[in-house]
Write an enzyme that holds these catalytic residues in place. Structure first.
Site, PDB file in Angstrom:
ATOM      1  N   ARG A  41       0.860  -1.189   0.000  1.00 53.92           N
ATOM      2  CA  ARG A  41       0.000   0.000   0.000  1.00 53.92           C
ATOM      3  C   ARG A  41       0.896   1.239   0.000  1.00 53.92           C
ATOM      4  NH1 ARG A  41      -3.295  -1.522   5.178  1.00 53.92           N
ATOM      5  NH2 ARG A  41      -1.214  -2.340   5.519  1.00 53.92           N
ATOM      6  N   ASP A  82       1.907   5.225  -0.190  1.00 52.22           N
ATOM      7  CA  ASP A  82       1.336   6.479   0.318  1.00 52.22           C
ATOM      8  C   ASP A  82       1.062   7.472  -0.807  1.00 52.22           C
ATOM      9  OD1 ASP A  82       1.272   6.007   3.093  1.00 52.22           O
ATOM     10  OD2 ASP A  82       3.444   6.329   3.226  1.00 52.22           O
ATOM     11  N   ARG A 130      11.493   5.802   3.244  1.00 51.54           N
ATOM     12  CA  ARG A 130      11.650   7.262   3.280  1.00 51.54           C
ATOM     13  C   ARG A 130      12.424   7.710   4.523  1.00 51.54           C
ATOM     14  NH1 ARG A 130       5.564   9.057   2.336  1.00 51.54           N
ATOM     15  NH2 ARG A 130       6.420  11.103   2.863  1.00 51.54           N
TER      16      ARG A 130
END
Lengths: 247, 247
Positions: free
Chosen positions: A50, A52, A198
């Site tokens: 999933r 972002d 990230r």
């Protein structure tokens, strides 16, 4: 009902993310709407990762059971026709068995994080890379990254809202390379925590700036404290490149 | 007045081309408007290669004489600030002598033409590459391209509206390579005729499809007749990569 595996490319810029949500258009919602037009039925997609809002995919994988028994090319073409002009494409479709699950059968996910390291603002790579305007050292970032390879508690690199049961993950490989002003991190693992990639690149940036060494990255990891690692890098530089399944 | 050399990147999609025109926004017009805000004067840009509508640049070069004696970084930063959010960036600025001319001093121009060869529609490369959906053979394209290397009359590859005095040009090198579904042609010459690169790749596509051999490309060249060569490929796949000047 026959099960199909889809490999999907998308530009995440204008989506709220993969997952269907009330607050805006999602990639899942767009593909499910295309399925509805194609099959005249409500189809639910199950996805490998999933992503972002703003995160891109070159090789996302999802599966769906559909009330039609079409050739895989027919499925891909029909979905692409209904998706147009949205920035989502079904790269390929494949018939798979009932035991295939896009998320649970996956044995490896590969991400890329792209940085453009130059003074000038981005043009052709706008929304497609993180612009870092002061010089960064890719070799130092690569060296720092090696502290994260292996089986570790990644609490320091995990979003507060991460829903995974365990913070333990195994990173198989991280490389950071430079070609002209393009700096690219490639990372492979069975699975990742929320914001893990990230947060890693945001931390390695400190190495690239000469502020941190590999030992500092190792210490941040050992601290098991999100506040000890670097910033969360912007979504726009992140690409889900590929998902691997048993042969 | 001091003369500055600018190296420029742009996304050509939404421009009528480099050159100022009455029918829509041009790259030249946008940069000249930025100069006007920065210098409070009408500045004229001279460019190395006037690109057509939809054609991109990674390293276009232009020069201008301006009524200010600022450091080159100041010039680049000021223009970038005034250009934002247009998809144009000044990658670098440099003080040059009065004998420098972006167009006439150039000794080599390098272009790239990008094809994505896959069934699925383009997403991340939309407006950035030519989508060819049936398989093409990059090695055959490379072989066909070698018939064009050297000093030749390129009438067969020249747009009807080309304003050059002579159809003679010297191609120093052409390569066609494939990496996964990306097929890229790279070509270098002192200068090019109007549409020459797009007409070359449109012709090499016939080789890639198995319809033409290198001998057919040579025959089309020898015919000195535009109708004997292939189609003009779409603008969106073309990039002006670099312009070279004497050291």
């Amino acid at each position: 009902m026959p099960r199909y595996k889809l490999t999907i490319e998308y530009d995440g810029t204008d989506f709220v993310g993969w997952q269907r949500q009330d607050n805006g258009p999602s990639v899942q919602g767009a593909i499910e709407a295309a399925f509805k037009k194609y099959c005249q039925a409500d189809i639910t997609l199950f996805v490998a990762g999933r992503t972002d809002a703003g995160v891109h995919a070159l090789g996302q994988v999802a599966h769906a059971d559909i009330p039609r028994d079409d050739r895989p090319e027919v499925v891909a073409n029909a979905l692409n026709a209904h998706l147009r002009p949205k920035p989502i494409a079904i790269i390929s479709a494949e018939r798979v068995g009932e035991d295939f699950h896009a998320r649970f059968s996956a044995i490896e996910r590969a991400y890329e994080y792209r940085i453009i390291n130059r003074k000038a603002p981005l043009v052709l790579d706008r929304n497609r890379a993180w612009a870092i305007h002061h010089p960064i050292d890719a070799a130092a970032m690569h060296d720092g990254a090696q502290a994260l390879v292996g089986h570790h508690d990644f609490t320091s690199f995990r979003a507060a809202e991460c829903q995974a049961d365990s913070p333990m993950r195994t990173i198989d490989e991280i490389t950071v390379t430079r070609e002209a002003d393009h700096v690219v991190m490639r990372v492979r693992a069975r699975s990742f925590l929320h914001h893990q990639v990230r947060n890693i690149i945001g931390t390695l940036k400190l190495c690239g700036e000469g502020k941190w060494t590999r030992a500092d990255v190792a210490a941040a990891l050992a601290a098991k404290d999100r506040s000890k690692a670097g910033q969360t890098a912007p979504a726009c530089g992140l690409y889900l490149v590929a998902v691997k399944y048993p042969a």
